[in-house]
Design an enzyme around this catalytic site. Sequence first.
Site, PDB file in Angstrom:
ATOM      1  N   ASP A  80       0.847  -1.197   0.000  1.00 23.71           N
ATOM      2  CA  ASP A  80       0.000   0.000   0.000  1.00 23.71           C
ATOM      3  C   ASP A  80       0.890   1.258   0.000  1.00 23.71           C
ATOM      4  O   ASP A  80       2.043   1.203   0.480  1.00 23.71           O
ATOM      5  CB  ASP A  80      -0.876  -0.049   1.276  1.00 23.71           C
ATOM      6  CG  ASP A  80      -2.071   0.890   1.200  1.00 23.71           C
ATOM      7  OD1 ASP A  80      -2.462   1.279   0.101  1.00 23.71           O
ATOM      8  OD2 ASP A  80      -2.623   1.205   2.277  1.00 23.71           O
ATOM      9  N   HIS A  81       0.387   2.362  -0.496  1.00 23.61           N
ATOM     10  CA  HIS A  81       1.028   3.692  -0.454  1.00 23.61           C
ATOM     11  C   HIS A  81       2.542   3.708  -0.275  1.00 23.61           C
ATOM     12  O   HIS A  81       3.035   4.008   0.814  1.00 23.61           O
ATOM     13  CB  HIS A  81       0.462   4.490   0.724  1.00 23.61           C
ATOM     14  CG  HIS A  81      -0.925   4.946   0.507  1.00 23.61           C
ATOM     15  ND1 HIS A  81      -1.249   5.981  -0.328  1.00 23.61           N
ATOM     16  CD2 HIS A  81      -2.083   4.487   1.021  1.00 23.61           C
ATOM     17  CE1 HIS A  81      -2.556   6.148  -0.317  1.00 23.61           C
ATOM     18  NE2 HIS A  81      -3.090   5.253   0.488  1.00 23.61           N
ATOM     19  N   GLY A 179      -8.606   7.465   7.661  1.00 20.96           N
ATOM     20  CA  GLY A 179      -8.951   7.676   9.065  1.00 20.96           C
ATOM     21  C   GLY A 179     -10.430   7.990   9.214  1.00 20.96           C
ATOM     22  O   GLY A 179     -11.232   7.704   8.325  1.00 20.96           O
TER      23      GLY A 179
END
Length: 294
Positions: A80-81, A179
């Site tokens: 991821d990222h 988030g």
Amino acid sequence: MLTSTSKLLQVAQRNTYAVGAFNIYNLEGIKAVINAAEAENGPAMLQVHPSSLGYGGSPLIALCLAAASSAAVPVAVQLDHCSDADEIRSALDAGIQSVLADGSHSPIAENLAFTTEMTTLAHSQNAGVEAEVGRISGTEDGLAVAEKEAKMTDPDQARDFVKQAQVDALAVTIGNVHGKYQGEPKLDFDRLSSIRKAVDIPLVLHGASGLPAQMIQQSIQLGVCKFNVNTELRQAYLDFWRTDFPSRTKADVLDCMEATTEAMQAVVAEKLRLFGSTGKASLYEASAETVPTT
Ligand code: 13P
């Protein structure tokens, strides 16, 4: 059944549902995703964020790959990222099947140059690349992106980027955040619709924790075929330790591992149903080369 990310997403795209990609940190997270996917008889993805990779290293990738290989349903493993070329190289060498080459913090030309280089590298190892055009705000694993730095995806820019970088999937920013959402989430569906018209590869929506069912459905109808979920899983894990554990004075290590697995598994199962991937495992039974449609 370890299955490529591209295949997972292409089948989802053709059949109008989405694959859940869940960030994992440990064996309990991995078991939670695979147990839920098997119980729902649908595909799923294990995602490793660079922060958890920094802790677990290549053994964490090996664990994901081994667990995916022995799963009864199609499971893919993605980094991821990641904005670090060396980390991407190491993850590919460790056998990861796809990466989010994230140059979204840089100006578009640099993002394009970085993503194109990573795509050439990944494709030479039969791995896939997700790109991010625009920039998502919020906090994930200690990395915060302020709202003022966030940028919605521009459909024309997305079209040119995908064409030039030859990526396999595109993460869009349409009001989604990492988030917790402050108040009601507001997604720009007109923008998503324009992006879908401009780009034909699978679209990815990050920040799926806390999105209401109706927004999930609308996103799928407008071409999203991968949702990323991290916050709600971490919350379920931490809730056990903060709320249940203090009163379970006789609980031993394995009891706690089982309890945290079950807590996260319930979240994953609910998401898989929401994303429409329940019961879709059989769509992947054709050979690796053919992408079935219904
Ligand atoms: P959430 O914070 O909404 O769970 O999103 C996670 C994510 O998008 C990971 O890339």
